[in-house]
Design a protein around this motif. Structure first.
Motif, PDB file in Angstrom:
ATOM      1  N   GLU A  91       0.874  -1.144  -0.046  1.00 41.24           N
ATOM      2  CA  GLU A  91      -0.097  -0.011  -0.113  1.00 41.24           C
ATOM      3  C   GLU A  91       0.924   1.352  -0.065  1.00 41.24           C
ATOM      4  O   GLU A  91       1.953   1.296   0.711  1.00 41.24           O
ATOM      5  CB  GLU A  91      -0.807  -0.025   1.031  1.00 41.24           C
ATOM      6  CG  GLU A  91      -2.107   1.260   1.118  1.00 41.24           C
ATOM      7  CD  GLU A  91      -2.901   0.842   2.292  1.00 41.24           C
ATOM      8  OE1 GLU A  91      -3.480   2.014   2.771  1.00 41.24           O
ATOM      9  OE2 GLU A  91      -3.174  -0.085   2.697  1.00 41.24           O
ATOM     10  N   ILE A  93       1.114   5.613   0.333  1.00 43.92           N
ATOM     11  CA  ILE A  93       0.649   6.610   0.916  1.00 43.92           C
ATOM     12  C   ILE A  93       1.875   7.775   0.594  1.00 43.92           C
ATOM     13  O   ILE A  93       2.867   7.772   0.601  1.00 43.92           O
ATOM     14  CB  ILE A  93       0.550   6.452   2.592  1.00 43.92           C
ATOM     15  CG1 ILE A  93      -0.176   7.831   3.014  1.00 43.92           C
ATOM     16  CG2 ILE A  93       1.801   6.337   3.361  1.00 43.92           C
ATOM     17  CD1 ILE A  93      -0.697   7.557   4.303  1.00 43.92           C
ATOM     18  N   ASP A 142      -2.029  12.523  -0.047  1.00 42.78           N
ATOM     19  CA  ASP A 142      -3.070  11.818   0.650  1.00 42.78           C
ATOM     20  C   ASP A 142      -2.984  12.488   2.011  1.00 42.78           C
ATOM     21  O   ASP A 142      -4.046  12.446   2.643  1.00 42.78           O
ATOM     22  CB  ASP A 142      -2.476  10.319   1.066  1.00 42.78           C
ATOM     23  CG  ASP A 142      -2.316   9.375  -0.168  1.00 42.78           C
ATOM     24  OD1 ASP A 142      -3.581   9.626  -1.212  1.00 42.78           O
ATOM     25  OD2 ASP A 142      -1.619   8.766  -0.719  1.00 42.78           O
ATOM     26  N   VAL A 143      -1.721  12.951   2.544  1.00 41.98           N
ATOM     27  CA  VAL A 143      -1.705  13.484   3.859  1.00 41.98           C
ATOM     28  C   VAL A 143      -0.839  14.786   3.721  1.00 41.98           C
ATOM     29  O   VAL A 143       0.299  14.798   2.766  1.00 41.98           O
ATOM     30  CB  VAL A 143      -0.963  12.485   5.241  1.00 41.98           C
ATOM     31  CG1 VAL A 143      -0.996  13.152   6.165  1.00 41.98           C
ATOM     32  CG2 VAL A 143      -1.874  11.420   4.867  1.00 41.98           C
ATOM     33  N   SER A 259      -5.777  15.014   5.623  1.00 42.61           N
ATOM     34  CA  SER A 259      -5.735  13.548   5.429  1.00 42.61           C
ATOM     35  C   SER A 259      -7.042  13.222   4.636  1.00 42.61           C
ATOM     36  O   SER A 259      -8.197  13.746   5.063  1.00 42.61           O
ATOM     37  CB  SER A 259      -5.873  12.693   6.634  1.00 42.61           C
ATOM     38  OG  SER A 259      -5.770  11.457   6.215  1.00 42.61           O
ATOM     39  N   ASN A 260      -6.725  12.611   3.529  1.00 42.85           N
ATOM     40  CA  ASN A 260      -7.763  11.924   2.702  1.00 42.85           C
ATOM     41  C   ASN A 260      -7.616  10.288   2.625  1.00 42.85           C
ATOM     42  O   ASN A 260      -8.447   9.674   1.701  1.00 42.85           O
ATOM     43  CB  ASN A 260      -7.865  12.319   1.240  1.00 42.85           C
ATOM     44  CG  ASN A 260      -8.521  13.841   1.283  1.00 42.85           C
ATOM     45  OD1 ASN A 260      -9.378  14.082   1.722  1.00 42.85           O
ATOM     46  ND2 ASN A 260      -7.942  14.565   0.186  1.00 42.85           N
ATOM     47  N   VAL A 261      -6.991   9.833   3.484  1.00 44.24           N
ATOM     48  CA  VAL A 261      -6.704   8.477   3.468  1.00 44.24           C
ATOM     49  C   VAL A 261      -8.136   7.789   4.071  1.00 44.24           C
ATOM     50  O   VAL A 261      -8.589   8.193   4.804  1.00 44.24           O
ATOM     51  CB  VAL A 261      -5.405   7.976   4.554  1.00 44.24           C
ATOM     52  CG1 VAL A 261      -4.322   8.516   3.890  1.00 44.24           C
ATOM     53  CG2 VAL A 261      -5.814   8.225   6.110  1.00 44.24           C
ATOM     54  N   THR A 263      -7.939   3.569   4.076  1.00 35.80           N
ATOM     55  CA  THR A 263      -7.750   2.171   4.530  1.00 35.80           C
ATOM     56  C   THR A 263      -7.434   2.249   5.924  1.00 35.80           C
ATOM     57  O   THR A 263      -7.075   3.137   6.357  1.00 35.80           O
ATOM     58  CB  THR A 263      -6.922   1.602   3.715  1.00 35.80           C
ATOM     59  OG1 THR A 263      -5.592   2.276   3.923  1.00 35.80           O
ATOM     60  CG2 THR A 263      -7.026   1.758   2.014  1.00 35.80           C
ATOM     61  N   ALA A 266      -3.512   2.701   6.489  1.00 40.75           N
ATOM     62  CA  ALA A 266      -3.100   4.205   6.303  1.00 40.75           C
ATOM     63  C   ALA A 266      -3.696   5.162   7.386  1.00 40.75           C
ATOM     64  O   ALA A 266      -2.899   6.014   7.891  1.00 40.75           O
ATOM     65  CB  ALA A 266      -3.913   4.788   4.943  1.00 40.75           C
ATOM     66  N   ASN A 267      -4.937   4.856   7.841  1.00 41.38           N
ATOM     67  CA  ASN A 267      -5.583   5.338   8.927  1.00 41.38           C
ATOM     68  C   ASN A 267      -4.607   5.271  10.138  1.00 41.38           C
ATOM     69  O   ASN A 267      -4.374   6.205  10.995  1.00 41.38           O
ATOM     70  CB  ASN A 267      -6.933   5.091   9.356  1.00 41.38           C
ATOM     71  CG  ASN A 267      -7.822   5.897   8.408  1.00 41.38           C
ATOM     72  OD1 ASN A 267      -7.776   6.995   8.459  1.00 41.38           O
ATOM     73  ND2 ASN A 267      -8.783   5.323   7.552  1.00 41.38           N
TER      74      ASN A 267
END
Length: 280
Positions: A91, A93, A142-143, A259-261, A263, A266-267
């Motif tokens: 994954e 990020i 993503d962040v 943040s737009n994560v 999963t 990722a969170n």
């Protein structure tokens, strides 16, 4: 001493030790502070050793805790490798961090955080906050961890930092313009500092413009001038010359996480990141 160790307890101990706080550890693990405290206490009972000294605002390692820390890290790393041994899909990020939010230690910070999930591929951008904010809005990140100087869009406020005019202890107030050390022209904090000096009617000159925070901190340590910095990222030994030089008081600014994560992995990483930035 018990013949087995509870992995949740070891994880709680590691987070509390690295973040110097049960509260921050709980935030990173997405649980309650009381549960972190209970898990660490049970681990100490199992080992028959006091690992952490509890203080009102922080926790510190005991000598036994220092001794146990490397083994605890190895244990959790082995556990993570076991969990991911059959995992084929990596994954990714993408993260952007403003150097004015973390100083020159961003790579070291992410390296430590990445150990919690070695299979997570991290892309890192270190740029001014304005550029990172724009990149996040475009979906390129993503962040984003940025320093916010005024009203902004969405985001979680991680902390507020007070700023001062930091310079080498040996630096003497010149008779002429204030020597200013700052980041590149697009840095909003640089503009804020210049505007503050202008409003106060104080002449200034650009003594050094750094392409990165490491260069700025080196110039401050070298005595080239004063720089608008948060106390937490100022060079060791540097002092705030603002009061003594009669310089204007600078505002305090927010460090914000966007943040737009989506999963779980990722969170979990973002929780770790947020907890690390709240420390202090």
């Amino acid at each position: 001493m018990s013949s087995t160790l509870d992995l949740d307890g070891v994880s709680a101990f590691l987070h509390a030790a690295e973040l110097s706080s049960f509260t921050r550890a709980a935030e990173a693990l997405g649980t309650a502070q009381s549960l972190i405290s209970t898990r660490v206490k049970k681990l100490e009972e199992a080992l028959g050793q006091l690992l952490l000294q509890r203080h009102p605002r922080l926790v510190r390692l005991t000598a036994e805790g220092e001794r146990f820390l490397p083994a605890a890290r190895e244990l959790m790393a082995a556990h993570e490798r076991a969990l991911t041994s059959f995992q084929q899909v990596q994954e990714r990020i993408s993260i952007g961090i403003s150097e004015q939010a973390v100083g020159a230690d961003a790579p070291a910070l992410l390296a430590r955080l990445a150990k919690h999930d070695p299979s997570l591929v991290i892309g890192l951008r270190i740029e001014p906050s304005a550029a990172l904010d724009t990149a996040f809005e475009r979906g390129e990140l993503d962040v984003a961890v940025i320093r916010r100087l005024g009203p902004g869009r969405t985001g979680e406020v991680l902390r507020r930092d007070a700023f001062g005019w930091f310079g080498a202890p040996s630096l003497i107030r010149p008779d002429g313009p204030v020597p200013l050390v700052s980041l590149m022209p697009e840095c909003r904090l640089r503009r804020h500092a210049m505007d503050a000096l202008d409003r106060a009617g104080l002449p200034w000159r650009e003594a050094f413009i750094g392409g990165g925070m490491a260069a700025v901190l080196a110039a401050v340590e070298g005595g080239l001038g004063v720089s608008p910095l948060a106390a937490r990222i100022a060079p060791r030994g540097a002092i705030d010359h603002g009061p003594g030089w009669g310089l204007p008081v600078l505002d305090s600014f927010e460090v914000v996480l966007r943040s737009n994560v989506a999963t779980p992995r990722a969170n979990a990483f973002v929780r770790e990141l947020a907890a690390a930035f709240r420390v202090g």
